[in-house]
Design a protein around this motif. Structure first.
Motif, short mmCIF file in Angstrom:
data_model
loop_
_atom_site.label_atom_id
_atom_site.label_comp_id
_atom_site.label_asym_id
_atom_site.label_seq_id
_atom_site.Cartn_x
_atom_site.Cartn_y
_atom_site.Cartn_z
N LEU A 181 -2.32 -8.58 6.49
CA LEU A 181 -1.36 -8.38 5.41
C LEU A 181 -1.84 -7.29 4.46
N LEU A 195 3.09 -6.73 7.26
CA LEU A 195 2.32 -7.52 8.22
C LEU A 195 2.05 -6.65 9.42
N VAL A 196 0.78 -6.57 9.84
CA VAL A 196 0.46 -5.95 11.13
C VAL A 196 0.33 -7.11 12.11
N VAL A 247 5.68 -5.42 10.50
CA VAL A 247 6.84 -6.09 9.92
C VAL A 247 6.81 -5.85 8.41
#
Lengths: 308, 308
Positions: B22, B150-151, B161
């Motif tokens: 994050l 978000l990865v 995301v």
């Protein structure tokens, strides 16, 4: 009002990467729990099904849940409970949680709904504890709240988050093999390599974002469990084939339901979920293992009073 | 158009429980990156700041990122880059990511924005790799997308995301102590007990739900890191006191920024964030450690062209 009948739903816990914290409620199957006031304080339990479950209140999940509720109640009161289980015990779709939740939701209706959902979860967990040996809310929470739920914390106090999601259909297969909870716990790793743990929480984040952003593709990509499913898959023959064929039939993803042996798959539409259900049946037919299959929508409501 | 100037923001990675996955973008500080076309193919770098960073393209994060972009480009092309760093190197708020992202966002503007954000992340990661020794996107992603990111996965392909969130203010303190990335990596546990891992992903789920449901209290409760912060807190004197005093001043939560030494705290309002910033300054003043403090909103935009 002296008597209510509650439908209390089956639930899927773990949801792939969300081991121990995520769950969903099913429209069917469900337990039918009739709760009536009785003159004498205490609880009596009757089972109208043929599963041979204990009816002594201190050994019955619904009985223990009600005793927990009665212990919190200032006035003396008594309940009679009749349970007709629609959910087979040991199926891995929250059978004990459903009976415990049905009983406390029924009693709460008779008490004018004086307890909150969080309190009902707390009472029902006492029942779950005698079934599984642990205070777990991951099946209880969706059975009470409906839809998708996150149990963010149990300590210092229980913290449940209801998660909105786009319409989703669930296909469940319950192969008739026994997976003892103690055995499925024993195969879990005691520790997880940090990179795997990171991958898991990245998927959990993706799954929650997928629900709340109504992004089916993201939900599907995030339904990846790199920790628990690899440890448990040997206990469930057919799991890998069930996944492969379900995805080929259009499912967006799935995994082991609870600690097994049931397997769940999510789909966008009923037609796909029905096709996936047929694939799941066929996998276990091919393995000469009897199985039950359920197909239905994620239930937006939890346990509810259907008759008074 | 032959020249663009980009503001490329500082970023906070890890975000407590969301270690490695994050991140968020800050409104300030930022690097100013001017990218111009030049006649000869290749890249030249000039730094207009006094940090003594290498300017040889293959040793400069912006240079390496641009070389990765040029390697993907079918036609030969050349860029001249002038960087004025507003973000101090080694601060733990994405200094190298900002320069790498600023360079590729500038070059992309000169190319008529032919590359997607995901592709820009990929190019910029090449730069990040020479700075940190690892292909990480957790600072790069918010610097490109803005807001919270978000990865979800790096393999088989990168999956980023963007997460909507309610308005949030960030207070950052950068104490003038050196925490080497290699050292902060070395103290990490190689494996995590399963119950702690579960608690961490429950918090990650709560944090993502808190952002997307605009639930400040849930965000605050979920900003709990039971794995990485306990391992790293000994490297950052004052961390425990900084947290305690920030929460007392109204912050909803926070933690170590990146691998430190910076500390971030989130607040609902600017006034609270300013008060929290004063507390953070005062903690390190009390420890006789020089520090820099930044207070600003989470930036909804990532790196952007401010002049052509």
């Amino acid at each position: 009002m002296n008597s209510v009948t509650v439908h209390s739903p089956a639930t899927v816990s773990n949801l792939g990467c969300g081991f121990d914290v995520l769950g969903l409620a099913l429209g069917a199957p469900y337990d039918v729990v009739k709760v009536s006031r009785r003159a004498e304080p205490g609880v009596s339990i009757r089972h109208l099904d043929g599963f041979g479950l204990p009816t002594e209140p201190t050994r019955n999940v619904a009985g223990v849940a009600l005793l927990a509720l009665l212990a919190a109640l200032p006035e003396p009161m008594g309940f009679e409970v009749e349970i007709t289980k629609g959910i087979r015990p040991g199926s891995g779709i929250g059978s004990s949680a459903a009976s415990a939740v049905g009983a406390v939701v029924g009693a709460n209706a008779l008490l004018g709904n004086r307890y909150s959902k969080a309190q009902l979860v707390d009472f029902a967990m006492a029942g779950e504890e005698i079934a599984s040996g642990a205070r777990h809310a991951d099946n209880i929470a969706p059975a009470v709240y409906g839809g998708f739920t996150l149990v963010r914390a149990m300590e210092p106090s229980i913290d449940i988050v209801a998660l909105a999601a786009p319409p989703l259909w669930v296909s469940i297969v319950h192969p008739q093999i026994e997976v003892k909870t103690i055995e499925s716990r024993a195969v879990l790793p005691q520790a997880v390599p940090l990179p795997q743990a990171v991958r898991q929480w990245a998927n959990v984040a993706g799954l929650v974002a997928g629900f709340l952003q109504a992004n089916y593709a993201l939900i599907g990509r995030s339904l990846e469990d790199v920790i628990v499913e690899p440890a448990r898959q040997a206990l469930i023959p057919g799991l890998a084939e069930a996944r492969r064929r379900s995805l080929a039939a259009g499912a967006i993803g799935g995994g082991i339901s609870g600690s097994g042996p049931s397997i769940f798959m999510l789909s966008e539409t009923e037609a796909t979920a029905q096709a996936v259900g047929r694939e799941l049946s066929s996998v276990f037919e091919g393995l000469h293992i009897e199985s039950f299959t359920y197909v239905g929508p994620v239930a937006t409501e939890g346990a509810r009073v259907v008759a008074r």
